[in-house]
Motif scaffolding. Structure first.
Motif, short mmCIF file in Angstrom:
data_model
loop_
_atom_site.label_atom_id
_atom_site.label_comp_id
_atom_site.label_asym_id
_atom_site.label_seq_id
_atom_site.Cartn_x
_atom_site.Cartn_y
_atom_site.Cartn_z
N TRP A 100 0.85 -1.19 0.00
CA TRP A 100 0.00 0.00 0.00
C TRP A 100 0.88 1.24 0.00
CZ3 TRP A 100 -4.93 -0.93 -0.97
CH2 TRP A 100 -5.41 -2.22 -0.72
N GLU A 101 0.62 2.10 -0.98
CA GLU A 101 1.39 3.33 -1.13
C GLU A 101 0.39 4.49 -1.02
OE1 GLU A 101 2.40 6.72 -2.81
OE2 GLU A 101 1.96 5.43 -4.53
N ILE A 148 3.33 -0.71 4.10
CA ILE A 148 2.54 0.52 4.01
C ILE A 148 3.50 1.70 3.92
CG2 ILE A 148 0.73 1.93 5.06
CD1 ILE A 148 -0.11 -0.50 6.68
N ASP A 149 3.54 2.33 2.76
CA ASP A 149 4.35 3.53 2.57
C ASP A 149 3.50 4.76 2.93
OD1 ASP A 149 6.46 5.15 1.95
OD2 ASP A 149 6.10 5.12 -0.21
N GLU A 150 4.13 5.76 3.54
CA GLU A 150 3.44 6.95 4.04
C GLU A 150 2.35 6.54 5.04
OE1 GLU A 150 4.83 9.61 3.39
OE2 GLU A 150 5.89 9.27 1.52
N CYS A 151 2.73 5.67 5.97
CA CYS A 151 1.75 5.13 6.92
C CYS A 151 1.16 6.21 7.81
CB CYS A 151 2.39 4.03 7.76
SG CYS A 151 3.77 4.59 8.80
N GLN A 152 1.78 7.37 7.90
CA GLN A 152 1.22 8.44 8.72
C GLN A 152 -0.14 8.88 8.20
OE1 GLN A 152 3.83 8.96 6.71
NE2 GLN A 152 3.17 10.59 5.33
N GLU A 153 -0.38 8.72 6.89
CA GLU A 153 -1.67 9.09 6.32
C GLU A 153 -2.78 8.20 6.85
OE1 GLU A 153 -2.09 11.74 4.49
OE2 GLU A 153 0.06 12.18 4.53
N LEU A 154 -2.45 6.96 7.16
CA LEU A 154 -3.45 6.04 7.71
C LEU A 154 -3.60 6.20 9.21
CD1 LEU A 154 -5.37 3.64 7.34
CD2 LEU A 154 -3.40 2.12 7.63
N PHE A 155 -2.48 6.26 9.94
CA PHE A 155 -2.55 6.31 11.40
C PHE A 155 -3.12 7.64 11.91
CE2 PHE A 155 1.18 3.23 11.16
CZ PHE A 155 0.35 2.13 11.31
N GLY A 209 2.53 6.43 -7.13
CA GLY A 209 2.85 5.20 -7.85
C GLY A 209 4.28 4.76 -7.75
N ASP A 210 4.97 5.14 -6.67
CA ASP A 210 6.39 4.76 -6.53
C ASP A 210 6.58 3.26 -6.42
OD1 ASP A 210 7.18 7.38 -6.64
OD2 ASP A 210 7.15 7.68 -4.47
N LEU A 211 5.56 2.54 -5.95
CA LEU A 211 5.67 1.10 -5.76
C LEU A 211 4.87 0.32 -6.80
CD1 LEU A 211 5.41 0.95 -1.85
CD2 LEU A 211 7.46 1.05 -3.26
N ASP A 212 4.50 0.98 -7.90
CA ASP A 212 3.71 0.31 -8.94
C ASP A 212 4.35 -0.96 -9.50
OD1 ASP A 212 1.57 1.93 -8.73
OD2 ASP A 212 1.90 3.08 -10.57
N PRO A 213 5.69 -1.05 -9.62
CA PRO A 213 6.26 -2.30 -10.12
C PRO A 213 5.87 -3.53 -9.31
CG PRO A 213 7.91 -0.56 -10.19
CD PRO A 213 6.73 0.00 -9.47
N CYS A 214 5.54 -3.33 -8.04
CA CYS A 214 5.18 -4.47 -7.17
C CYS A 214 3.82 -5.05 -7.52
CB CYS A 214 5.20 -4.04 -5.71
SG CYS A 214 6.84 -3.54 -5.10
N GLY A 250 5.08 -15.88 10.97
CA GLY A 250 5.44 -15.68 9.57
C GLY A 250 4.85 -14.43 8.96
N VAL A 251 4.43 -13.47 9.78
CA VAL A 251 3.84 -12.23 9.30
C VAL A 251 4.84 -11.10 9.50
CG1 VAL A 251 1.95 -10.58 9.55
CG2 VAL A 251 1.51 -13.03 9.78
N ILE A 252 5.10 -10.33 8.45
CA ILE A 252 6.10 -9.26 8.48
C ILE A 252 5.42 -7.94 8.14
CG2 ILE A 252 8.27 -8.43 7.48
CD1 ILE A 252 8.80 -11.38 6.65
N LEU A 253 5.68 -6.92 8.94
CA LEU A 253 5.10 -5.60 8.71
C LEU A 253 6.22 -4.62 8.37
CD1 LEU A 253 2.57 -3.81 8.78
CD2 LEU A 253 3.03 -3.39 11.20
N LEU A 254 6.08 -3.95 7.23
CA LEU A 254 7.05 -2.95 6.78
C LEU A 254 6.34 -1.60 6.73
CD1 LEU A 254 8.69 -4.89 3.80
CD2 LEU A 254 9.43 -4.86 6.18
N LEU A 255 6.84 -0.63 7.48
CA LEU A 255 6.22 0.69 7.54
C LEU A 255 7.24 1.75 7.14
CD1 LEU A 255 4.36 0.37 10.98
CD2 LEU A 255 3.38 0.07 8.70
N ALA A 256 6.77 2.75 6.42
CA ALA A 256 7.63 3.88 6.04
C ALA A 256 6.84 5.16 6.25
CB ALA A 256 8.08 3.76 4.59
#
Length: 747
Positions: free
Chosen positions: A422-423, A502-509, A428-433, A533-539
Motif C-alpha cells: 500500500w502506497e 505501508i508507505d506513508e503510513c502516517q496518512e493512515l494512522f 505510484g512509486d511502488l507500482d512495479p510491485c 510468519g507475518v512481516i510488517l514494513l512501515l515507512a
C-alpha cells in the motif's frame, strides 16, 4: 654482568668520596634488608626509650615512621598480569580469508571492478598507441646520443674523476696514485669490452638482417626504437600517460588525529595534549581499512564518543577532510572512551553506487539475510525480515521509498511470500510491485485508506488461523512454536511468509476514521506476527506521536532512519535515547540521500547507504519474480487476476449496530455498543474493545461520522445518580441505512 675493572673503579671512587667528606659509607643492601625487616608485621619490636617517638634523645629530629607503619596500603602491588596463554586466548584472531572474498556478491563485485579497470586501461592505451609510437620514434635519436655518451663516460671511468680531483687538491700522492692505477685498470678492461661490442654488434646485426624473418626484424627495430625513445624522453614528460588518475589522500597519522581532536574545544582533551599531559593513546596501529583509514583511539578520561559525535563537523575540519569522509563510532565491547575513527578517501555520497546483488540474477528467501545496502567501507549490509518487522523514517525526498522498495523487491524474489503493498502518497512509486502483489493500492484518498485497513484486518484475522495451525502441529514438526522454512514450504498449512507494507503510513494512522483501528491492529500484528510468519514494513516521513503510534515504534525490531531534523524524530524511529548515545540521523546533509542509521540488523547501529533502484530496474526484477512465481504456482491475488480476500461488498457497521442494539434501546452508549460489536465480530471489532472506554467512544464516533450519524451526551439514572456518556440515537442508524441504500440504487 660485572667486569673486574668496573668493580675496582667503583671501589676506588667510593674510597675517595669517603676520604674527602669524612662521611660514613652506607651499605644499601643492608639498609634495604633492615627496612624490610622493620616493615614485617610479624617482627618483634622493642619499645623506644623516648616517650616521643618523633624525637631522638640526642636532640636531632628523626623521621616519624609510626604513621608509615600504620598506614593502609590503598594501591596493592602491581599484578603480574595474564600469562602468555591467557593473552593469546583473549586476543582477536584476524580472518584468514577476507570477508569480501567469502561473500559471493562482494567477490563478484570485486572481480567485476578489476575486469573493468583492466579493460579501461587496455582500451585507453590502445587508442593512444600510434601517438606513443610517434613520440618514441621522435625521441629515439636523443636516446641514442644519451646511450653513446653514457657508454663513453663509462669506458673513461668518468664517475671516478671527482675523487681523483679531490686527492690532487689535497696533494695526497699515495691516494691519487692508487686511484689512478684503479682508473687505468678499469679503462683497459672496459675498452676491451667496448671493442668486442663494436665488433660483435654489427656482425649480429648483419646476420639478423640476412637470415632472420621480416617479422623478427620489425620486432627488433621496434624494440630498439622503443628503448632509445624511452631513454631520450624528458624526465618531466613521460611517454605513456596514466589511464586512471587517482586522488592523492593524505595518510592518516597519530599526529593528524591529535591535531583534529585538539581542535574540538573539549577541556579534557586539551589537558591531555598540553605540556605534561598524558596525550592521546592509540591501542592499535592506524591501518588501511577498505577505501580509507582506521584509527582506534582511547579518549582521555571522562570523554565519551558521543562528545566527539556532537562535534563531527569540527573533527572533519581538523582532519581537513569532507564531512562525508569522517565517521567516528563507539566500540561497545570496549569502554565508553574507545572510539573507532574511520576516514574515507572519498565522501560516502560521492562513492559510485554499488549494484544490488540480486538485481540481475538470483532468488531470495525471507528466512535468510537479504542485501539491503553497504556501509562506509563498501561492505554489504544485510537485514533479516523473518521474525522481525521494519520501520523506515526520513524527511521527504531523502530515499525512504527507495529503501522500502529494496526490502519489497527482496521479498518479491521469495516465491513463497505473499505481498500486500500500500502506497498512500498516490504517486505510484511502488507500482512495479503490482506484478507480484496479492493486494495493492496507491492513493491519498479515503477509499485507499479504507482498503488498506481492510488489508490490515485480513492480516490480523489470519494471525488467529496461523496460531491455531501451529498449535495443532506435533512438537517434532514445530519444536519452537514458530514458522520454519519447512513449514512455510508446505502449502497445505498456509504458513507462507505474509508481508504487509505501508508507505506513508502516517496518512493512515492519523486518519480521523481509520487511524485508531489501524494503529491498534498493527500493534497486534507486530507483537504476535513475529513467530507466525507475518512481516510488517512501515515507512513514514512524519515520525511523531500523532502520525506513528508509540506502541508501534516501540516494538519494531529493525529501524532505518535517514535524514531527520530533530531529536524527537530521531528517537521515534531509532529508539529512546539513541540521540543521547550519539546515534544521530540529524547529522546527515541534503546530499546524503539514501544514507541513514540502521538499528536492529546487527548488535550495534550501522551507517548504511541503501541500494538505489529506479522504476526500470524494479520492473525488471518484479518481472523476473513474477515468472518465478508462475513456475512455482504461487502467484495469487490481483497479480493473478483474482479478487483480493480483503475486499468486502459493503461496510457492515450500521447493520451490525442494529443487530446488537435492541429496538427498545433508543439511545445506547458508544462504549457499551463497541463491546457488543466485539462479541458479534471479534475479528473485526476486537481491537476496538481492547481500548479504554473513552477511546472506544471516540472510535465509534469516528466510524459513524462518514454516515452522518452524530453522537452526543446521553444521560441515564444509575443508583439514583445521573451518568452521562457519549452515545447516539438508534433511529439515526436506521435513517443512515435507508439513505445509503437510496444512493446506491440511484447509482
Amino acid at each position: 654482568m660485572n667486569h673486574p675493572d668496573d668493580n675496582e673503579l667503583f671501589n676506588r671512587l667510593e674510597a675517595e668520596m669517603a676520604a674527602d667528606s669524612g662521611a660514613e659509607i652506607v651499605d644499601l643492601n643492608k639498609a634495604r634488608s633492615a627496612r624490610g625487616e622493620s616493615a614485617d608485621p610479624g617482627a618483634d619490636s622493642e619499645p623506644t626509650e623516648s616517650a616521643d617517638p618523633g624525637v631522638d634523645r640526642s636532640g636531632d629530629s628523626v623521621d616519624d615512621d609510626s604513621d608509615d607503619r600504620s598506614a593502609v596500603m590503598v594501591d596493592g602491588p602491581a599484578p603480574a598480569g595474564p600469562g602468555l596463554m591467557d593473552r593469546l586466548r583473549s586476543g582477536q584472531r584476524r580472518q584468514v580469508i577476507p570477508a569480501w572474498a567469502k561473500s559471493k556478491p562482494e567477490f563478484v563485485n570485486a572481480i567485476g571492478w578489476l575486469g573493468g579497470y583492466a579493460g579501461h586501461t587496455l582500451a585507453f592505451h590502445a587508442v593512444r598507441l600510434p601517438w606513443y609510437s610517434a613520440r618514441l620514434a621522435f625521441q629515439a635519436p636523443a636516446g641514442v646520443a644519451k646511450f653513446v655518451g653514457g657508454a663513453l663516460r663509462w669506458v673513461a671511468d668518468a664517475e671516478g674523476e671527482p675523487l681523483r680531483q679531490v686527492a690532487a687538491r689535497r696533494e695526497n700522492v699515495e691516494e691519487y696514485l692508487k686511484l689512478s692505477r684503479q682508473r687505468d685498470n678499469r679503462v683497459k678492461l672496459r675498452g676491451i669490452v667496448m671493442l668486442l661490442g663494436l665488433i660483435v654488434g654489427p656482425v649480429l646485426a648483419i646476420v639478423l638482417f640476412v637470415l632472420a624473418p621480416a617479422w623478427l626484424e620489425v620486432l627488433a627495430l621496434a624494440l630498439l626504437t622503443a628503448g632509445f625513445g624511452f631513454l631520450g624522453a624528458p624526465s618531466d614528460k613521460p611517454v605513456i600517460s596514466r589511464a586512471v588518475v587517482t586522488t592523492e589522500v593524505e595518510r592518516l597519522t597519530s599526529g593528524i588525529v591529535e591535531r583534529a581532536l585538539g581542535s574540538l574545544g573539549i577541556a579534557e582533551i586539551n589537558k591531555a595534549l598540553a605540556k605534561g599531559g598524558e596525550g592521546i593513546k592509540f591501542p592499535a596501529p592506524i591501518t588501511r581499512d577498505g577505501p580509507g583509514w582506521r584509527a582506534d583511539v582511547d579518549l582521555p578520561y571522562g570523554v565519551t564518543v558521543p562528545d566527539i559525535l556532537d562535534r563531527r563537523e569540527k573533527l572533519a575540519s581538523g582532519l581537513r577532510r569532507p564531512l562525508g569522509c569522517v565517521w567516528p563510532e563507539p566500540v561497545p565491547e570496549e569502554h565508553a572512551g574507545r572510539m573507532m575513527l574511520w576516514v574515507g578517501d572519498r565522501p560516502l555520497n560521492k562513492v559510485p553506487k554499488p549494484a544490488w546483488p540480486l538485481a540481475k540474477t538470483g532468488t531470495a528467501s525471507l528466512f535468510k539475510p537479504l542485501p539491503f545496502g553497504t556501509d562506509q567501507r563498501g561492505r554489504n549490509v544485510d537485514i533479516n525480515l523473518m521474525y522481525d518487522n521494519m520501520l523506515i523514517g526520513a524527511m521527504p525526498g531523502m530515499g525512504k521509498t527507495f529503501s522500502l522498495r529494496t526490502a519489497l523487491l527482496a521479498a518479491a524474489l521469495d516465491v513463497l511470500a505473499e505481498l500486500l503493498v500500500w502506497e498512500l502518497k498516490g504517486t505510484g512509486d511502488l507500482d512495479p510491485c503490482k506484478r507480484v502483489a496479492a493486494d495493492y493500492g496507491s492513493g491519498a484518498d479515503d477509499d485507499t485508506a479504507a482498503a488498506t485497513l481492510d488489508s490490515i484486518r485480513y492480516v490480523y484475522k489470519d494471525l488467529e488461523r496461523r496460531a491455531k495451525v501451529i498449535a495443532s502441529l506435533p512438537k517434532d514438526k514445530c519444536p519452537e512454536n514458530k514458522v520454519t522454512p519447512e513449514l512455510a514450504a508446505n502449502r497445505s498449512l498456509g504458513l507462507h511468509p505474509l508481508v504487509l507494507a505501508i508507505d506513508e503510513c502516517q496518512e493512515l494512522f492519523s486518519h480521523e476514521k481509520y487511524g485508531k483501528e489501524a494503529g491498534t491492529l498493527c500493534t497486534g500484528i507486530i507483537k504476535r506476527g513475529r513467530a507466525l510468519g507475518v512481516i510488517l514494513l512501515l515507512a513514514t516521513q512524519r515520525p511523531d506521536k500523532d502520525s506513528l503510534p508509540t506502541a508501534i515504534s516501540a516494538n519494531v525490531g529493525t529501524r532505518f532512519c535517514l535524514r531527520v531534523m530533530g531529536q524527537i524524530e530521531n528517537d521515534m524511529i531509532l529508539g529512546t535515547s539513541m540521540y543521547k548515545n550519539g546515534i544521530r540521523a540529524t547529522s546527515f546533509t541534503r546530499s546524503d540521500k539514501g544514507i541513514g542509521y540502521l538499528v536492529g540488523a546487527a548488535d550495534e547501529p550501522q551507517i548504511v547507504r541503501g541500494y538505489y533502484m529506479d522504476n526500470t530496474e524494479a520492473e525488471a526484477i518484479c518481472e523476473r519474480a513474477r515468472k518465478a512465481r508462475i513456475d512455482a504456482g504461487t502467484l495469487r491475488g490481483i497479480a493473478a487476476g483474482q479478487t483480493p480476500e480483503r475486499r468486502e461488498a459493503a461496510d457492515p457497521l450500521l447493520e451490525d449496530i442494529l443487530a446488537v442494539v435492541p429496538a427498545d434501546e433508543a439511545k445506547p452508549w458508544n462504549d457499551v455498543t463497541v463491546d457488543r460489536l466485539a462479541e458479534l465480530r471479534p475479528e473485526r471489532y476486537g481491537p476496538w474493545a481492547e481500548q479504554e472506554p473513552a477511546d472506544k467512544a471516540r472510535q465509534l464516533t469516528a466510524a459513524l461520522k462518514p454516515y452522518g450519524v452524530a453522537t452526543g451526551q446521553v444521560g441515564r439514572r444509575i443508583n439514583g445518580k445521573t451518568v452521562n456518556r457519549t452515545g447516539f440515537e438508534r433511529a439515526h442508524i436506521v435513517t443512515a441505512i435507508a439513505e445509503r441504500d437510496r444512493n446506491r440504487d440511484a447509482g
